[in-house]
Design an enzyme around this catalytic site. Structure first.
Site, PDB file in Angstrom:
ATOM      1  CB  CYS A 144     -14.001   1.298  -1.697  1.00 32.62           C
ATOM      2  SG  CYS A 144     -13.550   3.011  -1.362  1.00 32.62           S
TER       3      CYS A 144
ATOM      4  NE  ARG B  77     -10.076  -5.162  -1.143  1.00 27.48           N
ATOM      5  CZ  ARG B  77      -9.385  -4.184  -0.531  1.00 27.48           C
ATOM      6  NH1 ARG B  77     -10.021  -3.158  -0.012  1.00 27.48           N
ATOM      7  NH2 ARG B  77      -8.058  -4.225  -0.491  1.00 27.48           N
TER       8      ARG B  77
ATOM      9  CG  ASP C  21     -13.311   6.376  -2.275  1.00 31.38           C
ATOM     10  OD1 ASP C  21     -13.392   6.174  -1.051  1.00 31.38           O
ATOM     11  OD2 ASP C  21     -12.227   6.381  -2.898  1.00 31.38           O
TER      12      ASP C  21
ATOM     13  CD  GLN D 279     -12.646  -1.636  -2.580  1.00 26.99           C
ATOM     14  OE1 GLN D 279     -11.969  -1.601  -1.583  1.00 26.99           O
ATOM     15  NE2 GLN D 279     -13.868  -2.128  -2.579  1.00 26.99           N
TER      16      GLN D 279
ATOM     17  NE  ARG E  47      -4.006   0.631   1.488  1.00 24.60           N
ATOM     18  CZ  ARG E  47      -5.277   0.701   1.851  1.00 24.60           C
ATOM     19  NH1 ARG E  47      -5.623   1.357   2.940  1.00 24.60           N
ATOM     20  NH2 ARG E  47      -6.206   0.111   1.149  1.00 24.60           N
TER      21      ARG E  47
ATOM     22  CG  HIS F 291      -7.890   0.184  -3.913  1.00 24.11           C
ATOM     23  ND1 HIS F 291      -7.181  -0.951  -3.547  1.00 24.11           N
ATOM     24  CD2 HIS F 291      -8.617   0.532  -2.821  1.00 24.11           C
ATOM     25  CE1 HIS F 291      -7.470  -1.253  -2.284  1.00 24.11           C
ATOM     26  NE2 HIS F 291      -8.336  -0.373  -1.830  1.00 24.11           N
TER      27      HIS F 291
END
Ligand code: CP
Ligand code: NVA
Length: 303
Positions: A262, A290, A222, A130, A100, A127
């Site tokens: 998300c 996920r 988001d 995701q 990350r 991402h």
């Protein structure tokens, strides 16, 4: 299959197989195979995380392997050791690296210098894990992906980019509905449009939230301010509040539309509490997915 998963485009050819594998691993949770016996995943975090950290670690354990949490500031990386040297060293110990990162440049540097697979757990451009979980969630609820209209509302950020590309690969009609000054990257939208047209879908940019939400099968949002974004909170509110998903905007979508986020969410900002906790919200299935989506990725990349 490519060595790494840094962009959703790295799995263009395998995306539907990965979604199928994820669905099977979900159905067979607790009894499925454990192909990663003896394998270790290093997980480097430069930013906070709840879902990515816990879902990757659980996925490794349930596939028979082991995951190691590495806070970037506790590593020599935080004291100036280069990303390239970190990649080379970790590759001598572990079988895969989840990263990350603040920047996509660092992500690519790690991937280019690692001899083991590097999986993005988010950077400032994409991402991908995701997006895989997002499509798994839509597929579960709608039975199909191709031909559905999916509108993302708000900041044209990392999550938006991967979602546009993934939806395009699946032949969906994806719409990025964002303020002009925070629209997604033009190159990514052009790529999404090119891919979507080949797959029978479309990828378009829209600035009017009412038009964007109209007739949608899926609405997605988001946070207004992503990690690492130093935007002013008042500016963000002024820019993004027309794009917030509330009951009025949701009423423009199809009656059976589903709402995705998300997470983490800020109720009363990008999504109203009523919608977030309402009957059309699938955000917690999405969060669970996920785990299953990443199991599929680890299963394919780390064996
Ligand atoms: N959606 C997501 O990546 O959540 P975390 O930041 O909690 O990992
Ligand atoms: N766009 C958000 C997603 C968090 C999971 C961020 O980058 O902070």
């Amino acid at each position: 299959m490519k060595k790494d998963l840094v962009s959703i485009l790295d799995i263009s050819d395998e995306m539907s197989d990965l979604l199928e594998l994820a669905a099977r691993l979900k159905r067979e949770r607790g009894v499925h195979e454990r192909p990663l016996e003896g394998k270790t995943l290093a997980m480097i975090f430069e930013k906070s995380s709840t879902r990515t950290r816990v879902s990757f670690e659980t996925a490794m354990v349930e596939l028979g392997g082991h995951a190691m949490y590495l806070g970037a500031n506790d590593m020599q990386l935080g004291r100036g050791e280069t990303t390239a040297d970190t990649a080379k060293v970790l590759s001598r110990y572990v079988h895969g690296i989840m990263y990350r990162a603040f920047s996509n440049v660092a992500m690519r540097e790690l991937a280019d210098n690692a001899t083991v697979p590097v999986i993005s757990g988010l950077d400032d451009v994409e991402h991908p894990c995701q997006a895989l979980a997002d499509l798994l969630t839509v597929q579960e609820r709608k039975g199909i992906l191709k031909g559905l209209r999916m509108t993302y509302l708000g900041d044209g950020n990392n999550v938006c980019h991967s979602l546009m590309l993934a939806g395009a690969l699946a032949g969906m009609h994806v719409v990025a509905c964002c303020p002009p000054e925070r629209s997604p990257d033009k190159g990514i939208m052009a790529k999404a449009a090119e891919i979507a047209s080949l797959a029978g879908g479309s990828a378009t940019l829209e600035h009017d939230p009412a038009v964007g939400a109209e007739g949608a099968d899926v609405l997605y949002t988001d946070v207004w301010i992503s990690m690492g974004d130093d935007s002013d909170a008042d500016d963000a509110r002024r820019m993004f509040s027309p794009y917030a998903i509330d009951a009025k905007l949701l009423a423009r979508a199809k009656p059976d539309a589903i709402v995705l986020h998300c997470l983490p969410a800020h109720r009363g900002e990008e999504i109203s509490a009523e919608v977030m906790d309402g009957a059309q919200s699938v955000v917690f299935d999405q969060a669970e997915n996920r785990l299953h989506a990443q199991k599929a990725v680890l299963h394919r990349l780390l064996r």
